[in-house]
Design an enzyme around this catalytic site. Structure first.
Site, PDB file in Angstrom:
ATOM      1  N   LYS A 147       1.481  -3.178   8.710  1.00 48.97           N
ATOM      2  CA  LYS A 147       3.023  -2.005   8.998  1.00 48.97           C
ATOM      3  C   LYS A 147       3.798  -3.197   9.156  1.00 48.97           C
ATOM      4  O   LYS A 147       3.916  -4.055  10.474  1.00 48.97           O
ATOM      5  CB  LYS A 147       2.509  -1.020   9.649  1.00 48.97           C
ATOM      6  CG  LYS A 147       3.033   0.040   9.433  1.00 48.97           C
ATOM      7  CD  LYS A 147       2.915   0.622  10.634  1.00 48.97           C
ATOM      8  CE  LYS A 147       2.231   1.774  10.140  1.00 48.97           C
ATOM      9  NZ  LYS A 147       2.901   2.988   9.440  1.00 48.97           N
ATOM     10  N   VAL A 207       3.851  -0.937   4.284  1.00 48.95           N
ATOM     11  CA  VAL A 207       2.650  -1.106   4.553  1.00 48.95           C
ATOM     12  C   VAL A 207       1.811  -2.143   3.628  1.00 48.95           C
ATOM     13  O   VAL A 207       2.307  -2.244   1.855  1.00 48.95           O
ATOM     14  CB  VAL A 207       1.817  -0.167   4.893  1.00 48.95           C
ATOM     15  CG1 VAL A 207       0.054  -0.293   5.908  1.00 48.95           C
ATOM     16  CG2 VAL A 207       2.712   0.702   5.798  1.00 48.95           C
ATOM     17  N   PHE A 239       7.868   4.149   8.882  1.00 47.42           N
ATOM     18  CA  PHE A 239       8.079   3.486   9.785  1.00 47.42           C
ATOM     19  C   PHE A 239       8.512   1.879   8.947  1.00 47.42           C
ATOM     20  O   PHE A 239       8.738   1.617   9.507  1.00 47.42           O
ATOM     21  CB  PHE A 239       7.751   2.492  10.674  1.00 47.42           C
ATOM     22  CG  PHE A 239       7.305   4.204  11.979  1.00 47.42           C
ATOM     23  CD1 PHE A 239       8.475   4.205  12.746  1.00 47.42           C
ATOM     24  CD2 PHE A 239       6.187   5.322  11.689  1.00 47.42           C
ATOM     25  CE1 PHE A 239       8.640   5.375  13.781  1.00 47.42           C
ATOM     26  CE2 PHE A 239       6.032   5.891  12.388  1.00 47.42           C
ATOM     27  CZ  PHE A 239       7.619   6.325  13.590  1.00 47.42           C
ATOM     28  N   GLY A 240       8.773   2.227   7.920  1.00 48.63           N
ATOM     29  CA  GLY A 240       8.143   0.137   6.979  1.00 48.63           C
ATOM     30  C   GLY A 240       7.325   0.472   6.186  1.00 48.63           C
ATOM     31  O   GLY A 240       6.439   1.498   6.125  1.00 48.63           O
ATOM     32  N   LEU A 245       0.210  -1.298  -0.270  1.00 49.87           N
ATOM     33  CA  LEU A 245      -0.278  -0.054   0.267  1.00 49.87           C
ATOM     34  C   LEU A 245       1.114   0.839   0.056  1.00 49.87           C
ATOM     35  O   LEU A 245       1.097   1.857  -0.505  1.00 49.87           O
ATOM     36  CB  LEU A 245      -0.732  -0.136   0.906  1.00 49.87           C
ATOM     37  CG  LEU A 245      -2.187  -0.755   1.173  1.00 49.87           C
ATOM     38  CD1 LEU A 245      -2.590  -1.028   2.733  1.00 49.87           C
ATOM     39  CD2 LEU A 245      -2.610  -0.983   0.445  1.00 49.87           C
ATOM     40  N   ASP A 249       4.195  13.045  14.302  1.00 44.23           N
ATOM     41  CA  ASP A 249       4.021  13.363  13.361  1.00 44.23           C
ATOM     42  C   ASP A 249       2.166  13.147  12.542  1.00 44.23           C
ATOM     43  O   ASP A 249       2.173  12.243  11.643  1.00 44.23           O
ATOM     44  CB  ASP A 249       5.118  12.222  12.196  1.00 44.23           C
ATOM     45  CG  ASP A 249       5.130  11.968  11.361  1.00 44.23           C
ATOM     46  OD1 ASP A 249       5.133  13.067  10.477  1.00 44.23           O
ATOM     47  OD2 ASP A 249       5.834  11.060  10.863  1.00 44.23           O
TER      48      ASP A 249
END
Ligand SMILES: *[C@@H]1O[C@H](CO)[C@@H](O)[C@H](O)[C@H]1NC(C)=O
Ligand SMILES: *[C@@H]1O[C@H](CO)[C@@H](O)[C@H](O)[C@H]1NC(C)=O
Length: 848
Positions: A563, A549, A546-547, A541, A660
């Protein structure tokens, strides 16, 4: 006042209205006169139809009370604003009545008894020509029917738990009569509860919240007549309130307020959990909106859980009994009425003799947040012995300097975090020998063992039969996998998600439906991999900070988002699980739900609900798609983000700072409801590892507050700043390109300059036409500018932001010049300066 009408349609409408309102028949007047008793099922309605008075039964209770409520045809909850006989209910519906007695008093009678259950109880015989009238402000008044200005008694002088505009709260210094709010015991029992709101006892001009009419737990601070506000609750009298008056003279001392003409229905109420709240009726959601509450956190309410009750970090049920104790009554669990506290399951040995039957009391160590009051300092070598030898001693502890403290009698106001140990303080609780597990009867252990073996066997059979009935069989590469891991493909998320989006949760925007077993499911790596088609790129996606998805699907077709966290997080597995479990408990309709996690093969993954409409940036900055977001949707999105953020800041016990907030972290569901994602990531990945991805930091410069960017200082006000930027972006459809690039357009400066020149309308998204009400949009811009002010202290809290949004007519403060708008000599950062500034938080922003 119903007169015969010749218009047939009017009659029809009346019938319709009555059919909504079958339960009672209005007496069709606002007045009760002599010789016209009011019975159960009949009501009096105020002249403007705002309020209604009659007998009622609260909830499933069979007790009968006389009360006043908002007249409300469409059947919402009938909030009672006043109850006459709160301590003395009637029971026989057929013979209950309210009438004017011969001496002019109002009396409530049942059956043939002449002794009233309740009465206005005025001594001097009045005239026999009194009448009782329900006024449109909710005041029920007993007055002279020939001279209507002579008032003998009014319900405003005898408030229950609700303080309506125009009513006075205070003290009559001549008679000593105190007007105070006292909470209901619980939602089905109007009897006086533990909490009260009253004028301070020392005669100072302030209001206090008290537990059991003695222990204060919150104060308004003293009245400041110049600024017309209370010093510790400056936001208490904003919003709809106007004309607050504090009167102090030799006869009386009281406070009263009015509300503005255009205001909706409005009230202060002291609820049965000890929170003083301000609520306004919203025509939009057809429900009461909560916009002010004190104390802000429910765990600041003194003695909430009663004697030996423990206030616990559990949203669905904040109270539990200490080990060895059980709830005092059934109401405690069913109605959250903890006033009775908890009682011992087994009596202490010391009541007979310390060593009765060879058994001895013992002490259990319990971590707590703060010590209960009423401790007694003891100079003893051995605190345990000192407590043991005193039969009335129920607990002991060592204070921070190592001195011994003991408590006698009941323990109150105990609080604990769900992770226990972090509190740092411990109390040693005296328990009976029977509560000592190891010394429990051996046969009990055997029974438990037998039950467990049987249950395991049944479970195994069920498990096997499920496995065989599966059409697709999963390969289990890893033998010896813990059985506690769930199979993502077989998991039924629909039961998990039920109640989140169905609107039942919207009552006051802070309701949370806690998952019953409190555990976050941990899924096996194999099943997550299978659900995402081996993490195929087709299913990807996006790439978050953080990485990556991925989208996944269970056998039932339920979609989820996975995630994958970067492997560099140094957090231990146990910590990771604890944090994710805490975060999963944050449930609000404007937050993306965390459904589970997966910890295996060096991987840590979070499983979220899937949001089909992607994120806000996908629409906001796209020339074509932005048209999907009409004004109504945009406002709806802003309101939703504000509510979600408010929940994170104020109502969740964890007090999450997002850090964020930006359009790509605002996801949209099928109805374009906004849901904040990535909250709590700082906690989940370990506090020091939040900002590991340098690209991500650059990408979000436009949303970082100056104090965060410069000094690495973040607070809830940094989130408010990001919210302000987001709001201005949503209204203008333009991206805040970031302050580090002075040449390109800086949205904050643009917004500020237009505002200063009274040209703000030019800022609005041009492609979707003008909104029906430009004043609302201007108001939003004003709020946005307040949020992006340079100094964090100038920025409002989310609580004020939400109330500014909700109260369209309350005046707004004028914003100061926002951060990052003063040009070159203002704070100017480039990527390189960021890396060289300071070493606290900034150091972790460096590229790896
Ligand atoms: C509340 O106060 C009353 C009177 O001061 C006292 O008798 C009662 O025990 C108190 N209740 C609790 C639960 O402490
Ligand atoms: C929270 O309360 C519910 C309902 O009483 C209970 O079932 C659950 O175990 C509690 N959760 C925790 C973590 O204590």
């Amino acid at each position: 006042m119903v007169t015969h009408t010749s218009k047939p349609w009017l009659f029809f409408v009346l019938l319709l209205v009555l059919s909504y309102y079958r339960a009672s028949f209005a007496i069709a007047a606002d007045t009760l006169s002599a010789g016209q008793p009011l019975s159960m099922g009949e009501t009096i309605i105020s002249e403007g139809s705002n309020f209604e008075l009659g007998f009622f039964r609260p909830g499933s209770s069979s007790e009968i009370y006389l009360g006043i409520w908002y007249r409300n045809y469409l059947g919402g909850v009938q909030e009672k604003v006043w109850v006459a006989n709160r301590e003395n209910p009637l029971s026989d519906a057929s013979s209950s009545k309210l009438e004017l007695s011969e001496d002019g008093n109002l009396v409530m009678l049942e059956g043939s008894s002449k002794i009233p259950f309740w009465s206005t109880n005025l001594k001097n015989p009045l005239s026999n020509s009194t009448e009782a009238v329900l006024l449109d402000d909710g005041n029920f008044v007993l007055r002279d029917s020939s001279n209507k200005n002579t008032i003998f008694w009014e319900s405003f002088d005898h408030p229950t738990d609700t303080w309506l505009p125009g009513a006075k709260l205070g003290i009559d210094k001549i008679t000593g009569k105190l007007n105070q709010l006292i909470s209901w015991k619980n939602s089905e029992d109007p009897a006086p509860g533990m909490f009260s709101f009253r004028l301070a006892r020392d005669g100072s001009e302030q209001f206090i919240l008290e537990w059991n009419r003695s222990q204060m737990y919150a104060s308004s601070g003293v009245w400041d007549d110049k600024n017309k506000s209370f010093s510790l609750a400056p936001d208490m009298l904003l919003n709809y309130i106007t004309n607050p008056i504090f009167v102090t003279n030799e006869y009386e001392s009281y406070f009263t307020y009015s509300i503005k003409n255009s205001s909706p229905k409005y009230r202060f109420v002291l609820n049965s959990s000890g929170l003083l709240q301000q609520l306004a009726w919203s025509e939009k959601s057809w429900d009461w909106t909560l916009f002010w509450s004190r104390p802000v956190n429910i765990y600041d309410v003194y003695g909430l859980c009663g004697a030996f009750g423990l206030n616990y970090e559990n949203f669905s049920n904040p109270c539990v009994c200490l080990k060895g104790f059980k709830p005092f009554s059934i109401e405690e669990t069913s109605l959250s009425d903890w006033s009775g506290g908890c009682v011992r399951k087994s009596p202490l040995q010391c009541m007979n003799n310390t060593y009765a039957n060879g058994k001895k009391d013992w002490f259990k160590k319990i971590p707590i947040l703060r010590f209960p009051v009423n401790s007694k300092a003891v100079s003893a070598m051995n605190c345990e012995v000192a407590c043991m030898n005193d039969c009335s001693c129920t607990a002991y502890a060592y204070n921070s300097s190592g001195y011994c403290m003991i408590w006698k009698g009941v323990l109150l106001n105990l609080q604990q975090l769900s992770d226990g140990g972090k509190a740092g303080q411990h109390i040693y609780l005296r328990l009976a020998a029977d509560e000592y597990q190891e010394s429990g009867n051996k046969w009990k252990v055997w029974v438990i063992l037998a039950v467990m073996v049987t249950a395991t066997a049944i479970g195994l059979i069920l498990f096997l039969s499920i496995c065989f009935s599966r059409k697709r069989k999963l390969r289990h590469k890893h033998k010896g996998e813990e059985t506690s891991r769930y199979d993502l493909l077989l998991f039924d998320f629909s039961t998990e998600l039920h109640g989140i989006n169905d609107g039942t949760n919207t009552k006051d925007n802070v309701n949370i439906r806690g998952k019953k077993d409190g555990e976050l499911p941990v899924f096996s790596y194999d099943s997550v991999s299978a659900a995402t088609n081996n993490f195929s790129t087709v299913n990807k996606l996006g790439q978050g900070g953080f990485g990556p998805v991925f989208k996944g699907k269970s056998f039932k077709g339920q979609e989820i988002a996975v995630k994958m966290l970067s492997k560099r997080s140094r957090q231990g597995l146990e910590e990771f699980r604890n944090e994710t479990t805490l975060i999963a408990k944050l449930q609000h309709r404007n937050l993306v739900r965390l459904l589970g996690c997966c910890i295996e093969q060096d991987e840590k993954m979070l499983i979220y609900e899937y949001m089909p409409n992607k994120s806000l940036d996908f629409y906001l900055f796209d020339q074509i798609k932005k048209r999907v977001l009409d004004w109504e949707t945009r406002i709806h999105i802003i309101e939703g983000i504000a509510q979600g953020l408010l929940y994170l800041h104020q109502y969740s016990r964890l007090r999450i700072i997002h850090r964020d907030l930006k359009p790509s972290n605002i996801l949209l569901d099928t109805e374009m409801n906004p849901k904040i994602s990535d909250f709590g990531m700082a906690r989940i990945v370990g506090d020091n590892e939040t900002q590991t991805n340098t690209n991500r930091i650059v990408g979000t410069y436009g949303y970082m507050s100056p104090e965060y960017a410069m000094d690495g200082l973040y607070s809830i006000k940094s989130d408010v700043f990001s919210f302000g930027v987001l709001l201005l972006e949503i209204v203008s459809g333009r991206k805040n390109t970031g302050f580090y690039n002075n040449e390109s357009l800086n949205l904050l400066r643009y917004a500020w300059e237009l505002w200063r020149d009274d040209q703000s309308l030019e800022m609005m998204e041009p492609t979707i036409g003008y909104p029906s009400s430009t004043s609302v949009l201007l108001r939003f811009i004003n709020i946005g500018l307040l949020c992006v002010q340079e100094s964090p202290t100038d920025r409002p809290t989310m609580l004020s932001v939400v109330s500014m949004i909700n109260n369209e007519h309350s005046p707004l403060p004028t914003p100061k010049q926002p951060a990052f708008t003063r040009g070159r000599n203002d704070v100017m950062y480039t990527n390189s300066t960021i890396n060289s500034v300071g070493n606290v938080t900034i150091s972790i922003m460096e590229a790896r």
